[in-house]
Design a protein around this motif. Sequence first.
Motif, PDB file in Angstrom:
ATOM      1  N   LEU A   1      18.327  85.324  86.479  1.00  0.00           N
ATOM      2  CA  LEU A   1      18.729  84.131  87.242  1.00  0.00           C
ATOM      3  C   LEU A   1      20.205  84.208  87.623  1.00  0.00           C
ATOM      4  CD1 LEU A   1      16.918  81.235  85.341  1.00  0.00           C
ATOM      5  CD2 LEU A   1      16.523  81.979  87.684  1.00  0.00           C
TER       6      LEU A   1
ATOM      7  N   VAL B   1      20.621  86.629  90.472  1.00  0.00           N
ATOM      8  CA  VAL B   1      20.139  86.060  91.745  1.00  0.00           C
ATOM      9  C   VAL B   1      21.125  85.002  92.248  1.00  0.00           C
ATOM     10  CG1 VAL B   1      18.298  84.691  92.804  1.00  0.00           C
ATOM     11  CG2 VAL B   1      17.720  86.544  91.251  1.00  0.00           C
ATOM     12  N   LEU B   2      21.566  84.161  91.328  1.00  0.00           N
ATOM     13  CA  LEU B   2      22.519  83.107  91.695  1.00  0.00           C
ATOM     14  C   LEU B   2      23.821  83.724  92.202  1.00  0.00           C
ATOM     15  CD1 LEU B   2      22.298  80.080  91.697  1.00  0.00           C
ATOM     16  CD2 LEU B   2      23.329  80.019  89.434  1.00  0.00           C
TER      17      LEU B   2
ATOM     18  N   LEU C   1      23.193  84.903  95.710  1.00  0.00           N
ATOM     19  CA  LEU C   1      23.119  83.771  96.644  1.00  0.00           C
ATOM     20  C   LEU C   1      24.485  83.127  96.837  1.00  0.00           C
ATOM     21  CD1 LEU C   1      19.815  82.146  95.336  1.00  0.00           C
ATOM     22  CD2 LEU C   1      20.128  83.370  97.485  1.00  0.00           C
TER      23      LEU C   1
ATOM     24  N   GLU D   1      26.540  85.147  99.241  1.00  0.00           N
ATOM     25  CA  GLU D   1      26.102  84.965 100.630  1.00  0.00           C
ATOM     26  C   GLU D   1      26.526  83.597 101.152  1.00  0.00           C
ATOM     27  OE1 GLU D   1      21.921  85.768 100.634  1.00  0.00           O
ATOM     28  OE2 GLU D   1      22.222  87.928 100.413  1.00  0.00           O
ATOM     29  N   SER D   2      26.358  82.574 100.307  1.00  0.00           N
ATOM     30  CA  SER D   2      26.727  81.221 100.736  1.00  0.00           C
ATOM     31  C   SER D   2      28.225  81.125 100.968  1.00  0.00           C
ATOM     32  CB  SER D   2      26.306  80.193  99.687  1.00  0.00           C
ATOM     33  OG  SER D   2      24.941  80.302  99.447  1.00  0.00           O
TER      34      SER D   2
ATOM     35  N   ASP E   1      29.095  82.766 104.211  1.00  0.00           N
ATOM     36  CA  ASP E   1      28.741  81.906 105.349  1.00  0.00           C
ATOM     37  C   ASP E   1      29.724  80.753 105.483  1.00  0.00           C
ATOM     38  OD1 ASP E   1      26.651  83.475 105.958  1.00  0.00           O
ATOM     39  OD2 ASP E   1      25.124  82.231 105.002  1.00  0.00           O
TER      40      ASP E   1
ATOM     41  N   PHE F   1      29.215  81.453 111.454  1.00  0.00           N
ATOM     42  CA  PHE F   1      28.351  82.397 112.166  1.00  0.00           C
ATOM     43  C   PHE F   1      29.179  83.436 112.921  1.00  0.00           C
ATOM     44  CE2 PHE F   1      24.790  79.044 112.662  1.00  0.00           C
ATOM     45  CZ  PHE F   1      24.447  79.236 111.337  1.00  0.00           C
ATOM     46  N   SER F   2      30.184  82.922 113.606  1.00  0.00           N
ATOM     47  CA  SER F   2      30.965  83.802 114.478  1.00  0.00           C
ATOM     48  C   SER F   2      32.448  83.562 114.205  1.00  0.00           C
ATOM     49  CB  SER F   2      30.607  83.487 115.930  1.00  0.00           C
ATOM     50  OG  SER F   2      31.412  84.239 116.779  1.00  0.00           O
TER      51      SER F   2
ATOM     52  N   ILE G   1      11.751  84.083  93.154  1.00  0.00           N
ATOM     53  CA  ILE G   1      12.700  83.248  93.901  1.00  0.00           C
ATOM     54  C   ILE G   1      12.970  83.807  95.295  1.00  0.00           C
ATOM     55  CG2 ILE G   1      15.092  82.413  93.953  1.00  0.00           C
ATOM     56  CD1 ILE G   1      14.962  82.380  90.874  1.00  0.00           C
ATOM     57  N   LEU G   2      13.244  85.089  95.355  1.00  0.00           N
ATOM     58  CA  LEU G   2      13.646  85.677  96.637  1.00  0.00           C
ATOM     59  C   LEU G   2      12.482  86.300  97.406  1.00  0.00           C
ATOM     60  CD1 LEU G   2      17.037  87.386  95.678  1.00  0.00           C
ATOM     61  CD2 LEU G   2      16.663  85.140  96.656  1.00  0.00           C
TER      62      LEU G   2
ATOM     63  N   PRO H   1      33.893  94.320 111.531  1.00  0.00           N
ATOM     64  CA  PRO H   1      33.362  93.230 110.695  1.00  0.00           C
ATOM     65  C   PRO H   1      32.130  93.659 109.891  1.00  0.00           C
ATOM     66  CG  PRO H   1      32.954  92.821 113.020  1.00  0.00           C
ATOM     67  CD  PRO H   1      33.846  94.006 112.954  1.00  0.00           C
TER      68      PRO H   1
ATOM     69  N   GLU I   1      22.712  94.562 104.714  1.00  0.00           N
ATOM     70  CA  GLU I   1      22.007  94.319 105.976  1.00  0.00           C
ATOM     71  C   GLU I   1      22.173  95.530 106.888  1.00  0.00           C
ATOM     72  OE1 GLU I   1      24.257  90.832 104.395  1.00  0.00           O
ATOM     73  OE2 GLU I   1      24.869  92.714 105.231  1.00  0.00           O
TER      74      GLU I   1
ATOM     75  N   THR J   1      18.308  77.570  91.119  1.00  0.00           N
ATOM     76  CA  THR J   1      18.471  78.849  91.837  1.00  0.00           C
ATOM     77  C   THR J   1      17.487  78.939  92.999  1.00  0.00           C
ATOM     78  OG1 THR J   1      19.038  79.819  89.710  1.00  0.00           O
ATOM     79  CG2 THR J   1      18.647  81.356  91.486  1.00  0.00           C
TER      80      THR J   1
ATOM     81  N   ASN K   1      19.657  78.931 101.416  1.00  0.00           N
ATOM     82  CA  ASN K   1      20.251  80.170 101.927  1.00  0.00           C
ATOM     83  C   ASN K   1      19.395  80.753 103.050  1.00  0.00           C
ATOM     84  OD1 ASN K   1      22.567  81.774 101.381  1.00  0.00           O
ATOM     85  ND2 ASN K   1      21.179  83.417 100.806  1.00  0.00           N
ATOM     86  N   ARG K   2      18.096  80.746 102.816  1.00  0.00           N
ATOM     87  CA  ARG K   2      17.171  81.277 103.838  1.00  0.00           C
ATOM     88  C   ARG K   2      17.266  80.467 105.131  1.00  0.00           C
ATOM     89  NH1 ARG K   2      13.549  83.250  99.900  1.00  0.00           N
ATOM     90  NH2 ARG K   2      12.716  81.193  99.448  1.00  0.00           N
TER      91      ARG K   2
ATOM     92  N   ARG L   1      19.791  78.757 106.196  1.00  0.00           N
ATOM     93  CA  ARG L   1      21.068  79.016 106.851  1.00  0.00           C
ATOM     94  C   ARG L   1      21.025  80.362 107.596  1.00  0.00           C
ATOM     95  NH1 ARG L   1      24.063  77.745 102.694  1.00  0.00           N
ATOM     96  NH2 ARG L   1      24.164  79.882 101.982  1.00  0.00           N
TER      97      ARG L   1
ATOM     98  N   TRP M   1      22.745  84.036 116.892  1.00  0.00           N
ATOM     99  CA  TRP M   1      23.086  85.359 117.410  1.00  0.00           C
ATOM    100  C   TRP M   1      22.098  85.824 118.471  1.00  0.00           C
ATOM    101  CZ3 TRP M   1      27.694  86.967 117.234  1.00  0.00           C
ATOM    102  CH2 TRP M   1      28.528  86.667 116.150  1.00  0.00           C
TER     103      TRP M   1
END
Lengths: 564, 413
Positions: A33, A36-37, A40, A43-44, A47, A52-53, A206-207, A281, A289, B61, B68-69, B71, B79
């Motif tokens: 957990l 995973v957290l 996440l 990523e959060s 963002d 986004f840009s 979860i993912l 970037p 990715e 979580t 997250n997904r 977003r 894009w």
Amino acid sequence: MSLPLFPLAQRLRIRENQIFLGLTVLIGVIAGLAAVLFTLAIESTQDLLFGFSPSWWRLLVVPLAASLGAGFLLVRFFPEARGSGVPQTEAAFHLEQGIIPARVPIGKFLTGVLCVGSGHSLGREGPSVQIGAGIASAMGRWFKLSPSRVQNLVPVGAAAALSAAFNTPVAAVLFALEEIIGDMNAALIGSTVVASVTAVIVERSILGHDALFRVPAYQLVHPVELIAYGALGVAGGLISLLFCKGLLRARQWFLHMPSRSRLFQPAMGGLFIGILLLFFPEVMGVGYEYVDQALNGGLVWRTMLLLCFAKLAATIISYASGNAGGIFAPSLYLGAMLGGAVGVLVHSFAPFPTGEPGAYALVGMGALFAGIIRAPMTSVFMVFELTQDYQILVPLMVANMLSFLISRRYQPVPIYHALLEQDHIHLPPSGTRLAGGAVRVRQLMTQDITFVPEEASVESAWRLVQAQSAPCLLVGSRPRLVGLVSYPTLQQAMESGKSAEPVSQFLTDGWTHVHPDHSVEVALDRFRQNPGLLPVVSRRETSRVEGVITRQTILNFLESKPEM
Amino acid sequence: MESDRSTQNTQDAPRCSVCGSPLKAGSCPRCGDTGGFQWIRRETLLLVLVAVASVPLYLFTREVAIRNRERKALAATYWHQRGQQQLVSGDTEGAIVSFHRSTVNDRENFQYGLELAKALAAGGYPEEARLALLRLRDSAPEDSEINLQLARLVASRGNVREAVRYYRNALYGVWPTETAAPERREVRKELIEFLLERQERTIALSELLLLSSELPLDSGPHIEVAWLFLRADDSQQALAHFLKALELDPKNETALAGAGESSFYLRDYRNARRYLRAALAQQPSLENASQLLEITDLILSRDPLASRLSLPERHRRLDANFTHALQRLESCMERQTESTEAHVSDLQTLHQEARELQPKLQLRSLRRDPGLINEGVDLAYRILQATHRSCGERSNLDQALVRIGERYQGGET
């Protein structure tokens, strides 16, 4: 008292073995957990900070500002959270009996999210390993397990976290055995498997069940293609070498800066990354990715080659400047980009039929991992686990072995160990632990040591060495060894009229040391390289003297142990 | 075993019943066991507590993962839209980057992947585009759009076999039900055009026959197919489809011009003239039809072997045609330096032959030997073919005389 009266209650009491097993499963859940957290949260944060840009000023300012904050946290509160986390975990396992303070996983989580989320070119697996190991260690102590059990939980937590972070349970177990424990035959394999599988179940629930990368169907089109894979292995070895040497040199440069600059060093890295992000970037953060894109042929070969070198520079600076994050993901990124570029070129120009460039990207990932991380078994199984295709094994092993051999030939100390050595921590290599008999240096050394302060004059050192009839003296103090000065050097200095000069100017070059857990054979071998005195230093802090070995101590030992 | 350990030696200090450590003040300093009645130990309780505590952590979580997904999906849409705008404004490189980012944020979205592949192909990265499409094809091998894009890519590299395979996969793949028929027709037309460009006439004709069998009752598709037949040198089928189009739309100038051209190639010059005149009456600006009509008129007016002609008329036509051919030959020979030696030699031989034949093409000689007309027509034909090879440009009259020569090459009289 009451127990004999209540035999049922007695039977219900669980033993340490059972607690350990239960704890292993729970560690799998919690470390999974946490990993995973952590993913996440990175990523959060990315963002949130970039949107986004992102505008150019945001790309420039965010890594700088976040690194300032991270630098403050890392210097003031969580000094153990710098860098990857894998070397620290290894050190905790081998040297600290598995004790990782509870603040370490917390600090690693916060600083890791801040650094990687703000665009630093670093990975999440290394920090996840340290977080998982830290959680396991803390839980072991909370459950008041015996010290050996606590130590054993460290690789268990590391495997669980890595399994959840990378979604490859078998490779995670192998990584724990090969890298953390340093012994593929370790008795802990059962516990690491349980924790790893538990963690990956949690992660997938979860993912989702999608693999981390969409991997192309692999096919060795023509046996001659193995030559191309061999060339990729050689290129991978050279890039690995460039990465390791560059990282160690850049880190040494940062370490040599004044200690008051430590607070700002991560920000220096942040500024560099900000500038680099203006042009590339794609090197931001973990970058999986783009690894996926390289595997699936979405990137142009020139772009992949450029990204390979941009990522190399970015990761070196991000890591060397003291930010929190690993080199596991960057090594895969570098491999995918290099392999992808080579693959497209081979596919376009080779005079024989070839597989798709994505297969080269995949093999490149394994080759760079083997070359940088130096865990060849893990690298093979990791790629195998990603592809689930036996056909990839042969080219993968060819490329991995070539990369591994080139990297090992020119950078004999593995990167994680070299990084620890820069922090004056020497891990016991498995060869040393296994070599020789049962007698260790700690049984041989004496703690009766005479030090000469480094500011002492040559004359006072000369008098001391004459009084003790010693071939050599240690300069400095017990917690801080500066070096060695030999009898002939002092004699020469006295004869040339330099008796008033500080002894620190006449230190002997090229001396060596041993650690208390080294075997007698190693000590005797190294004794010959020193001028009659072999310092025994701590693995945790190599400037700390724990004893010395002299001719007399060796003779004493031989007299007391005639069977040797 | 554990209770044995605590009671084995009553002389020793009391020991913990669990771990065997010496007890201090009645409790174990190592494991915390108080030795009292407790059928659930602290560790058991802790295990349960941690397990229970992990449930809210798990749920939290999971919630973060869902957010997250969402977003990421938003970012991918952003894009993708930006990439489309960049494509419209001609910024292909920018569009590639944007589509990359859309696929990075939502790699499972098929449409984003396809847009990226298209942009890569448009941006001059065929290999990368092909790989991106192959990846997409792995997950949806029956998708017509992917197969079509792959076919176009392979076609642009000139690989006929692969291109035909992908085009056929696209044709027999899955299309949206409401647009399936017209989409398939367009793809087949594209395949035929590719095959015709690559001189693969036989495969093109088989595809054309399939295409012609599924045409709707509308003049437009028939005209399109007819033109393709004409390009594939099947003037008979072309004429049939032009006539079918004229049935549906009798005043369609394109169909009239096409019918005229088809008739022209079928050497039915009278009908060709009829259709071409009708087409030009509808649309005088049809340049090709106008030129063809002129050639047709020349053929009809200068054919010395046409039926129902008097001998003097035949002689007049032959003489005019032969004189024109000879002039053309001499004019071409003056520019012989530009030609290759072989061509020069050919021209000289033909000139010699023409000089020898010309005195024989008198009215009296023709009366004695009507075969001389054929000889004259044939020589004029060969001269004009040779001058075309050596000196290039060809006038309408040249073309008309070549057509006349061709007409009688097979022994037609």
